[in-house]
Design an enzyme around this catalytic site. Structure first.
Site, short mmCIF file in Angstrom:
data_model
loop_
_atom_site.label_atom_id
_atom_site.label_comp_id
_atom_site.label_asym_id
_atom_site.label_seq_id
_atom_site.Cartn_x
_atom_site.Cartn_y
_atom_site.Cartn_z
CG ASN A 49 34.90 28.50 42.90
OD1 ASN A 49 33.82 27.92 42.89
ND2 ASN A 49 35.23 29.41 41.99
CB CYS A 53 31.76 35.96 40.91
SG CYS A 53 30.14 36.41 40.27
CG PHE A 54 33.51 38.52 45.45
CD1 PHE A 54 34.22 39.51 44.81
CD2 PHE A 54 32.17 38.71 45.72
CE1 PHE A 54 33.61 40.70 44.45
CE2 PHE A 54 31.54 39.90 45.36
CZ PHE A 54 32.26 40.89 44.73
CB CYS A 55 36.55 32.45 44.66
SG CYS A 55 38.03 32.84 43.78
CG ASN A 56 30.28 32.44 47.29
OD1 ASN A 56 29.44 31.71 46.76
ND2 ASN A 56 30.30 32.69 48.59
#
Ligand SMILES: Cc1ncc(COP(=O)(O)O)c(C=O)c1O
Length: 475
Positions: free
Chosen positions: A147, A404-407
């Site tokens: 992100n 979602c691991f900032c992705n």
């Protein structure tokens, strides 16, 4: 009863370990990392901690903390924006650390500047807010991005430039290079074109080819390489590939110090950037009445305020440690463990033959790093809630990551979420939270589980995770 159990587990462990070593003879050459773990990371085994979140953060060695403590206790360090002896001592340390970082990445100081930042996100933001976007300019990026790279689109849009996304192809979650070349061939002539991609995905572990840097530059793009997830276990050699900008966080490489990252920028690329403001430390002079300011030259213009002079010197200790071990050795170990972990997980099946694990990303070690993202599925083909997986892991002292691991781009493609579905979820979401998104989509499918390996991961860590995964198998 318990002791018998332990003995059986021990036997199975020894058998699996022997098979693993047979299959991965290269692992045997990485024994120095076992010694390192015993010497410097004893807290892991003392606390029976299975740490599998190296993509979240690296871990620090005891000697890094000790060395840094000694440095701090042995000197008098003051604000570097002065010229008294305490200030000069800080400046000397900052500058020697700057040179050390450039050396580590084999960056020629005549070509690259090193800007200390708070983390990779701040490095990315520096580029985003300063890149001279105008109408007609383009910002091209892969769906697969953190992100903190996605967020740059807000800067380009605010200034009338276009954002273009290159999709990835499931299930491998790699980019179709003919599609990428089509995008790259579309560089706007006489305009600013910025292309950003991660050297390694923090979602799928995919290592996108560094050859793209040359491809893009030859076609008129400036290249922003996000190396945050790549640098901890792979050699980034800036004599072989020369992105215009490289962003990274040091805690991901060696755990300590936190709060320090870097932007490596080619001097020529840096000269194109326009800082949107000035601050203490970034100027030669500024005047209130004359209403003028003159920015400092080079890296200094990008380091807002007082640099973290108490922590930055600890970066050198971390780099010394990586150099002493050799990042290639770390890479070797991570590849071997990733291969084993992936095979074992993919082999787990319920009694009815259905697989337990759906892996997002490549199922072979070529062109991928030690980050594995997946969901467990029950025998009826329904995803197990990733939060449940995380809770259970925690009870076993296994640290892993879920969500979602900032992705989001990689997550959406991996989980098969459509644009319509997502637009619908966002339709009245001025204050939407991740929980709201989970309940709008099927909450079981709105995230995944990630395990990631690092320098001191060992076979026992991987084995412990597979043992845990087995508890989800219906016999
Ligand atoms: C690929 C990638 N880029 C950028 C970041 C952002 O790093 P930081 O949170 O340290 O700014 C991360 C963090 O997980 C990452 O994995």
């Amino acid at each position: 009863m318990h002791a018998t159990h332990d003995a059986v587990d021990r036997q199975r462990f020894e058998r699996d370990y022997a098979l693993f070593r047979e299959r991965h003879p290269a692992y045997l050459t990485t024994g120095a990392l076992d010694e390192l773990r015993a010497r410097e990371f004893a807290r892991l085994d003392a606390q029976r901690h299975v740490y599998l979140d190296f993509t979240g953060s690296g871990l620090y060695a005891a000697s890094q903390v000790r060395r840094h403590g000694e440095l701090l206790l042995g000197g008098v360090y003051g604000n570097p924006h002065s010229s008294n002896p305490a200030s000069s001592a800080s400046t000397e340390l900052l500058e020697s650390t700057r040179r050390r970082v450039l050396d580590f990445f084999r960056a020629d100081a005549n070509e690259y500047a090193l800007i200390f930042t708070a983390n990779a996100s701040q490095a990315l933001k520096l580029v985003g807010e300063s890149y001279p976007f105008e109408p007609g300019d383009q910002f091209l990026l892969t769906f697969d991005n953190h992100n903190s790279v996605n967020g740059i689109r807000e800067f380009d849009r605010a200034r009338g430039a276009r954002t273009l996304y290159v999709p990835m192809v499931p299930p491998e979650l790699r980019v179709d290079e003919t599609v990428l070349l089509r995008f790259l061939d579309g560089a706007a002539t006489g305009r600013h074109n910025l292309f950003a991609f991660p050297a390694q995905s923090n979602f799928s572990g995919v290592q996108h080819p560094l050859a793209w840097v040359d491809w893009a530059q030859e076609r008129g793009w400036d290249v922003l390489l996000d190396a945050a997830a790549f640098a901890p276990t792979n050699r980034l050699d800036l004599t072989r590939v020369r992105p215009d900008f490289v962003a990274l966080s040091f805690y991901k490489m060696f755990g300590y110090p936190t709060g320090v990252g870097a932007l490596l920028a080619r001097h020529a690329a840096l000269a194109k950037l326009n800082r949107p403001w000035f601050a203490g430390g970034t100027i030669n002079v500024a005047s209130v009445q004359a209403d003028r300011f003159i920015l400092a030259a080079g890296a200094a213009a990008f380091e807002d305020g007082t640099p973290d002079f108490g922590n930055i010197p600890a970066v050198a200790d971390g780099l010394d440690l990586l150099d002493a071990i050799g990042i290639e050795l770390i890479h070797e170990r991570v590849v071997a463990l990733t291969d084993w972990l992936m095979r074992e997980m993919l082999a787990l099946r319920h009694a009815n033959g259905r697989p337990l694990v759906l892996l997002y990303g490549p199922a072979a070690t070529e062109g991928r790093g030690g980050t594995l993202t997946f969901n467990f599925y029950d025998q009826n083909g329904r995803a197990v809630d990733h939060l449940e997986v995380e809770r259970g892991a925690g009870e076993r002292h296994i640290s892993l990551r879920t969500g979602c691991f900032c992705n989001p781009g990689a997550g959406e493609l991996a989980l098969g979420l459509s644009r319509d579905e997502l637009e619908h979820c966002f339709s009245d979401g001025t204050r939407m939270t991740y929980e709201d998104l989970r309940s709008c989509i099927d909450p079981h499918e709105a995230g995944a589980v990630r395990v990631s390996l690092g320098p001191v991961s060992n076979f026992a860590d991987a084995w412990a995770f597979v043992e845990y995964a087995r508890t989800f198998v219906t016999r």
